[in-house]
Every structure is written in C-alpha cells, then in structure tokens.
Design an enzyme around this catalytic site. Structure first.
Site, PDB file in Angstrom:
ATOM      1  N   ASP A 142       0.847  -1.193   0.000  1.00  0.00           N
ATOM      2  CA  ASP A 142       0.000   0.000   0.000  1.00  0.00           C
ATOM      3  C   ASP A 142       0.881   1.242   0.000  1.00  0.00           C
ATOM      4  OD1 ASP A 142      -2.445  -1.394   0.115  1.00  0.00           O
ATOM      5  OD2 ASP A 142      -2.266  -1.626   2.278  1.00  0.00           O
ATOM      6  N   ASP A 176      -7.113  -1.203  -4.690  1.00  0.00           N
ATOM      7  CA  ASP A 176      -8.197  -0.804  -3.793  1.00  0.00           C
ATOM      8  C   ASP A 176      -9.049   0.293  -4.430  1.00  0.00           C
ATOM      9  OD1 ASP A 176      -7.171  -2.553  -1.890  1.00  0.00           O
ATOM     10  OD2 ASP A 176      -5.967  -1.006  -0.925  1.00  0.00           O
TER      11      ASP A 176
END
Length: 217
Positions: A142, A176
C-alpha cells in the site's frame, strides 16, 4: 469482450508498476509528501483492502482462498453479463472490481516468493537468497495516504475526547481504488445498470365483449 479485457490489463499494469517501484525504492515506513493532504507512504498488510486484516497464518490462508474464490466468481459474472450484452457501464464496473481484486491476489500469491523482506532498506526483486514467504503468504503493498482533514476531537466527545482525528486515515493502493470506483459506479447508477422489467398488462377485452365476466340474475 475486448473493452473489459483492456480495462483489466491496464489496471493490473499500473497497479503492479506502482507496487514494484515502491517496494524497490522505498524502505518500509518511508514516505514522500506531494502535498499536505497527499502522501506516498510505503506500508504492507497481510489482509484486506485499506489495511484491514485477519490475524495469524490461518487467517492469511483463509483470506487468500476467499479472494481466489471471489475473483473466480466475479470473472464468471463478468463473462455472463458480457454475453448477455448488459449495460456497458455495468461491464466496466465489474471489470474494475475484478482487476482490483486480482491485483491484490498477485501481491499475496507471489510477492513473498520474488522479494526479500521490506525493512530499513528497499527490497530487492528476485534476491539471491530467495523470497521472504511462501506461496499465498506475501504481503499486499500500500502507498496512497490522504490525510485530508487533521485535528483533535473535542474534550467532551465520547470515547475519543481530545484524541487525534485524521480523515482519511487508511493507506491503500491502486487495486483498492479500482474496486472502490467499480462499487461506487454500481451504487450510483444501479437503476440504469439493472432496469426493472415492465410487468405485462392484462389483455384488454375485445369489442365483442370476450374476456368479460358475465353475471346472471
């Protein structure tokens, strides 16, 4: 079928290029501030979107298997709606969700095999000593962090009085974002994507009166 395949390919390409660059150029926890509200912050997680996770190795295996099953189901549904020539917006939305889910599976399935452990230095791709984890035990990369609003809760606020408040706190990745956009489009345009079928009206009585119920005294 060409358009959804192209969307899936482009999402996966951008997602993996960003992740590989971050993993090989950033130390774990390192960040680069683009603006006060937009920060590139390298972190990893064992679980779901936006840093959520299930604890333990069994939780990791369960989540990986669940992801694979979900991707297979989404792929089957995408193929079905393409064959039925449903609304192009729905096809694009499902393609975005499929690509995002597949992008995070790639991290979980293969990153542990092809990277060494992230730490104080950037990771190496295909290190001589091998990867840091086995198949399906890799960590998801991430990097996008948007602390748009920062402050503190009022002292009188229940449970979190005087504590720091940040919106938006989770760190996420391009996959995401793809899933989120796909779901948002479906919620926003669901009436267009899933139009209700009009009910057939009852046949009207003809001029001779057939179809009418006659009563007798």
């Amino acid at each position: 079928m060409k358009k959804p395949i192209l969307i899936i390919f482009l999402v996966l390409l951008v997602d993996q290029l960003i992740k590989i660059y971050i993993k090989t150029h950033f130390a774990l926890g390192e960040e680069y501030k683009i603006a006060s509200w937009f920060i590139i912050h390298f972190t990893e997680n064992n679980g779901m979107a936006f840093g959520m996770q299930l604890a333990g190795q069994y939780g990791k295996i369960f989540l990986s298997i669940f992801r694979i099953g979900a991707v297979i189901a989404i792929g089957w549904y995408l193929r079905d709606i393409v064959q039925k020539k449903m609304h192009p917006g729905l096809i694009i939305s499902i393609a975005l969700i499929f690509a995002g889910a597949l992008g995070n599976i790639i991290d979980s399935a293969f990153y542990g095999l092809i990277f060494n452990e992230s730490g104080f230095e950037p990771s190496r791709l295909f290190p001589p000593g091998g990867g840091y984890a086995s198949f399906l035990h890799g960590k998801v990369v991430d990097m996008f962090y948007f602390p748009i609003i920062e402050g503190h809760f009022p002292s009188w606020f229940p449970f979190w009085g005087s504590e720091e408040f940040i919106f938006f706190r989770p760190v996420f990745n391009f996959s995401d974002s793809s899933i989120t956009v796909g779901v948002f489009l479906i919620l926003l345009f669901q009436r267009k994507f899933y139009p209700k079928k009009e009910e057939n009206s009852p046949p009207a009585a003809n001029a001779s009166g057939e179809g009418e119920i006659k009563t007798t005294n």
